[in-house]
Design an enzyme around this catalytic site. Structure first.
Site, PDB file in Angstrom:
ATOM      1  N   ARG A  75     -47.131 -23.303  46.607  1.00 44.93           N
ATOM      2  CA  ARG A  75     -47.371 -21.859  46.532  1.00 44.93           C
ATOM      3  C   ARG A  75     -48.680 -21.545  47.249  1.00 44.93           C
ATOM      4  O   ARG A  75     -49.451 -22.441  47.578  1.00 44.93           O
ATOM      5  CB  ARG A  75     -47.436 -21.378  45.081  1.00 44.93           C
ATOM      6  CG  ARG A  75     -48.512 -22.063  44.251  1.00 44.93           C
ATOM      7  CD  ARG A  75     -48.561 -21.502  42.845  1.00 44.93           C
ATOM      8  NE  ARG A  75     -49.567 -22.176  42.043  1.00 44.93           N
ATOM      9  CZ  ARG A  75     -49.959 -21.757  40.836  1.00 44.93           C
ATOM     10  NH1 ARG A  75     -49.434 -20.676  40.305  1.00 44.93           N
ATOM     11  NH2 ARG A  75     -50.882 -22.414  40.163  1.00 44.93           N
ATOM     12  N   GLU A 120     -53.648 -14.896  41.027  1.00 46.17           N
ATOM     13  CA  GLU A 120     -54.657 -15.963  41.111  1.00 46.17           C
ATOM     14  C   GLU A 120     -55.103 -16.222  42.552  1.00 46.17           C
ATOM     15  O   GLU A 120     -55.050 -17.348  43.054  1.00 46.17           O
ATOM     16  CB  GLU A 120     -54.141 -17.255  40.479  1.00 46.17           C
ATOM     17  CG  GLU A 120     -53.928 -17.170  38.991  1.00 46.17           C
ATOM     18  CD  GLU A 120     -53.526 -18.494  38.369  1.00 46.17           C
ATOM     19  OE1 GLU A 120     -53.737 -18.671  37.155  1.00 46.17           O
ATOM     20  OE2 GLU A 120     -52.998 -19.365  39.098  1.00 46.17           O
ATOM     21  N   GLU A 150     -53.081 -14.826  31.224  1.00 50.24           N
ATOM     22  CA  GLU A 150     -52.443 -16.132  31.029  1.00 50.24           C
ATOM     23  C   GLU A 150     -53.301 -17.010  30.139  1.00 50.24           C
ATOM     24  O   GLU A 150     -54.528 -16.994  30.216  1.00 50.24           O
ATOM     25  CB  GLU A 150     -52.250 -16.865  32.366  1.00 50.24           C
ATOM     26  CG  GLU A 150     -51.203 -16.304  33.296  1.00 50.24           C
ATOM     27  CD  GLU A 150     -51.024 -17.187  34.525  1.00 50.24           C
ATOM     28  OE1 GLU A 150     -51.333 -18.401  34.439  1.00 50.24           O
ATOM     29  OE2 GLU A 150     -50.595 -16.672  35.570  1.00 50.24           O
ATOM     30  N   TRP A 192     -51.079 -29.644  34.646  1.00 46.13           N
ATOM     31  CA  TRP A 192     -51.770 -29.952  35.891  1.00 46.13           C
ATOM     32  C   TRP A 192     -52.975 -30.867  35.720  1.00 46.13           C
ATOM     33  O   TRP A 192     -53.661 -31.154  36.695  1.00 46.13           O
ATOM     34  CB  TRP A 192     -52.205 -28.660  36.588  1.00 46.13           C
ATOM     35  CG  TRP A 192     -52.685 -27.569  35.672  1.00 46.13           C
ATOM     36  CD1 TRP A 192     -51.955 -26.534  35.170  1.00 46.13           C
ATOM     37  CD2 TRP A 192     -54.006 -27.397  35.151  1.00 46.13           C
ATOM     38  NE1 TRP A 192     -52.732 -25.717  34.372  1.00 46.13           N
ATOM     39  CE2 TRP A 192     -53.996 -26.218  34.343  1.00 46.13           C
ATOM     40  CE3 TRP A 192     -55.205 -28.108  35.294  1.00 46.13           C
ATOM     41  CZ2 TRP A 192     -55.129 -25.751  33.682  1.00 46.13           C
ATOM     42  CZ3 TRP A 192     -56.338 -27.649  34.628  1.00 46.13           C
ATOM     43  CH2 TRP A 192     -56.278 -26.481  33.832  1.00 46.13           C
ATOM     44  N   GLU A 238     -43.768 -26.760  36.964  1.00 43.56           N
ATOM     45  CA  GLU A 238     -44.412 -26.382  35.708  1.00 43.56           C
ATOM     46  C   GLU A 238     -43.479 -26.545  34.503  1.00 43.56           C
ATOM     47  O   GLU A 238     -43.695 -25.915  33.465  1.00 43.56           O
ATOM     48  CB  GLU A 238     -44.927 -24.944  35.804  1.00 43.56           C
ATOM     49  CG  GLU A 238     -46.065 -24.817  36.810  1.00 43.56           C
ATOM     50  CD  GLU A 238     -46.673 -23.426  36.862  1.00 43.56           C
ATOM     51  OE1 GLU A 238     -47.886 -23.306  36.601  1.00 43.56           O
ATOM     52  OE2 GLU A 238     -45.957 -22.461  37.176  1.00 43.56           O
ATOM     53  N   LYS A 239     -42.505 -27.407  34.603  1.00 47.59           N
ATOM     54  CA  LYS A 239     -41.555 -27.564  33.498  1.00 47.59           C
ATOM     55  C   LYS A 239     -42.197 -28.167  32.255  1.00 47.59           C
ATOM     56  O   LYS A 239     -41.685 -27.990  31.144  1.00 47.59           O
ATOM     57  CB  LYS A 239     -40.344 -28.386  33.932  1.00 47.59           C
ATOM     58  CG  LYS A 239     -40.612 -29.811  34.358  1.00 47.59           C
ATOM     59  CD  LYS A 239     -39.321 -30.490  34.816  1.00 47.59           C
ATOM     60  CE  LYS A 239     -39.562 -31.923  35.271  1.00 47.59           C
ATOM     61  NZ  LYS A 239     -40.339 -31.955  36.544  1.00 47.59           N
TER      62      LYS A 239
END
Length: 690
Positions: free
Chosen positions: A122, A161, A320, A328, A368-369
């Site tokens: 991303r 972000e 968030e 991460w 991000e699972k």
């Protein structure tokens, strides 16, 4: 800053009374449509009243160039709005679709070696690309036109972000933009040469066409510090300029909708000058992820206090956080029982009027699972979802009792934070690579908390000189204007604590001459001739210094050569004679004008600062605010203009703690209240109305 945008807050879709917003990022495109109705049922059960939608949806909204599909997004927004759940709609520009980057690979950012950042994650776009801007702004306008009359969209979530992955770009687009930025800042190449000290190592330039970004210069070499500092300023500005373009494209079509973008303020979140950005949003939003271990609560409260300072004590939005583990870190620790509720109430205590998470439903695929969510992989029959529902009920009750509209009460103590000092201390040619500005404000925040005081964390541009006492913790850069602020503040009667590595250089990273801290050494009454870094990377090197008050200095100490006639040494070093530090001043108090100062000439941990605090306060001729609780409890208060008061008490320890309290208990988690006394278990919290 006088030119900050006016504060505007999202209004409820039913035009009802204000409420604490509660929800999170919602990514319905990751799930079959039959899951959407189940999601909305669970949202209503949890008390969710808002979700952020569309953040990474560009490829679904514009699947081919010029072909738009809003049908799926319309359906989900209608379902949400019909259930009373508002939408914070994203501009969807956070990451471009594959068709765009294949057609225009020149929008991809390049690293310092010139290598391309290819699609696959991303934020693979460069903010200075005119081509990418054209596509992104076109999408913004399409989004705004399509949803300008939608009653369920209450705010715009611009980008996402910024700079998380594309903070620095070294492409030719960036080079041209950096040249323009330098010319605007300095006017002439002579002024730029002076600022960057280019006579060193024959780096002098004849015109702005010779300006290049700080690209790769070889392993172990040193980039010009002035250039690097300015490139960090430029990079923050370039991203901000891109955000402003998106914001203005949306606002032109939907002027009634407030706009924000999510910052990343935390102990390590220093890449972007968020205080500068804070003047460009209608309301400040932040993404915060917990620091595992013993500093968890303190770091959270510290970061939220800084967000409150950036917001200038207007309500702000926690956009968030995580319900538990993130995905991460090398080791992704879980949250302890009670911390899901406790953490959210801590952000709320520090001024947030919106409590949201990434994300609503935990992903089953993608990078991000393993990042936890409000609905975890285990589903609704889980402790996580039960805690989410408990928190929703707590927030609803606090809304009904009038918490919204109150603000974080002003402390008597300000701890100053400075983004640019953080950037300057990151250079690879400094007295010690173990010393950074950004670590020190948290240390002082924790030290005050150990003493039962909750300090305010105030950005350098903020009104820190309106506080009774101020800490400048390793504020490395002090320009003429801020040096004058310090001087005037103390001369008028202010109480100042300044530490090692403060006032070393001006805004160009040019050293103030004559001895450290050069720009304010008359104020603090000391003259430092050289530094004494401490470390253990060579056998026999001194790794610590003891003080005669029992404290221990680590990483860094000053060689204070002399003190003013108006000064008094209140602690000295005790060391082997061969070090040259035995008996040297470590902590020095001084009188300046009507005020008092204390200079801390070494790096101390928060416990040693707290132990030294009585002598520091005596020298400053101040008393710490009379605490209603001990250092085992973090006490935070929100107050309203009409006299409303809400007191939050948090257990800072891993053992049960108690306190006598005065007020009506409204919300409690892992807490027991009995006849004017509260007992907080580990991770416990209670909220009282007064």
């Amino acid at each position: 800053m006088s030119n900050r945008r006016a504060f505007r807050w999202p209004r409820p879709i039913d035009d009802g009374p204000s409420r604490i917003w509660y929800g999170g990022d919602y990514n319905p495109e990751q799930w079959p449509e039959e899951v959407w109705d189940e999601d909305i049922r669970l949202m209503r059960e949890a008390g969710v009243n808002i979700v952020s939608v569309g953040i990474f949806s560009w490829a679904r909204i514009e699947p081919q160039e010029g072909v738009y599909d809003f049908d799926w997004l319309d359906r989900v927004i209608d379902k949400l709005g019909g259930a009373g759940i508002a939408v914070d709609l994203a501009s969807a520009t956070a990451s471009p679709p594959m068709w765009l980057t294949q057609k225009h690979p020149e929008v991809l950012w390049r690293d310092e070696r010139g290598d391309v950042c290819w699609p696959g994650a991303r934020q693979h776009w460069r903010p200075t690309s005119p081509i990418f801007r054209e596509y992104a702004l076109n999408l913004c306008r399409r989004m705004a036109e399509h949803y300008k009359d939608n009653p369920y969209v209450v705010a715009w979530h611009v980008g996402n972000e910024y700079g998380c992955h594309n903070r620095f770009d070294y492409s030719d687009d960036a080079m041209r933009a950096f040249r323009r930025w330098c010319e605007r800042r300095y006017g002439t190449i002579e002024a730029l040469n002076e600022a960057w000290g280019t006579d060193f190592w024959a780096q002098r330039m004849n015109d702005f066409s010779e300006v290049i970004p700080p690209r790769f210069i070889g392993e172990g070499n040193f980039i010009n510090p002035g250039k690097l500092l300015d490139f960090k300023r430029f990079s923050s500005d370039a991203l901000k300029e891109f955000y402003e373009a998106e914001r203005d494209a949306l606002a032109e079509i939907t002027p009634d909708r407030p706009l924000t973008t999510n910052f990343m303020v935390s102990i390590g979140g220093t890449g972007i000058d968020y205080d500068d950005w804070g003047g460009e949003v209608d309301f400040v939003s932040n993404d915060h992820y917990f620091t595992p271990g013993e500093a968890h609560l303190d770091e959270l409260a510290y970061s939220s206090s800084l967000v409150d300072g950036i917001a200038r004590k207007n309500p702000w939005w926690l956009m968030e956080q995580s319900t538990g583990a993130v995905n991460w870190r090398p080791i992704n620790y879980r949250k302890e029982p009670g911390q899901l509720v406790r953490d959210s109430l801590a952000h709320l205590a520090m001024g947030a009027d919106a409590i949201c998470y990434f994300q609503w439903r935990q992903s089953r695929a993608g990078a991000e699972k393993y990042h936890t969510a409000m609905v975890p992989h285990a589903g609704e029959d889980s402790q996580c979802f039960r805690d989410v529902c408990e928190l929703g009920a707590d927030l609803r009750l606090l809304s009904e009792r009038g918490l919204t509209g109150t603000r974080l009460a002003k402390s008597s103590v300000a701890v100053v934070f400075d983004y640019e000092s953080g950037w300057a201390t990151e250079h690879t040619a400094t007295p010690s690579q173990r010393v950074r500005h950004w670590t020190e404000p948290l240390t002082w925040f924790r030290a005050f908390a150990d003493c039962g005081v909750t300090a305010d964390v105030v950005p350098m541009r903020g009104d820190w000189n309106s506080y009774d006492a101020v800490v400048l913790p390793s504020v490395y850069l002090l320009d003429e204007a801020n040096s004058k602020r310090v001087r005037d503040y103390v001369a008028r009667g202010g109480r100042l604590i300044a530490t090692y590595y403060t006032g070393i250089a001006d805004e160009r990273d040019h050293i103030w001459l004559g001895g450290y801290p050069g720009s304010i050494r008359d104020v603090v009454g000391v003259r430092v001739e050289e530094f004494a870094p401490l470390g253990d990377d060579f056998a026999g090197a001194p790794d610590r210094l003891h003080l005669d008050n029992g404290a221990v200095a680590r990483d860094f100490a000053d060689c204070i050569a002399s003190v003013a006639d108006t000064a008094q040494v209140i602690a000295s070093f005790r060391a082997d004679p061969w070090t040259g530090m035995d008996g040297a001043p470590a902590i020095v108090a001084n009188r300046y004008g009507e005020g008092r100062t204390v200079y801390i000439g070494c790096r101390l941990d928060h416990a040693d600062i707290a132990a030294s605090m009585p002598a520091i306060c005596e020298a400053l001729e101040v008393k710490l605010p009379a605490g209603e609780t001990s250092g085992d409890i973090l006490r935070v208060e929100r107050v309203g203009d009409d006299g409303r008061r809400f007191v939050f008490l948090f257990n800072r320890t891993h053992h049960a703690v108690g306190a006598d309290v005065d007020g009506e208990p409204l919300v409690a988690s892992l807490a027991r209240y009995d006849d004017g006394r509260v007992t907080l278990a580990p991770n416990g919290v209670v909220v009282l109305a007064r």
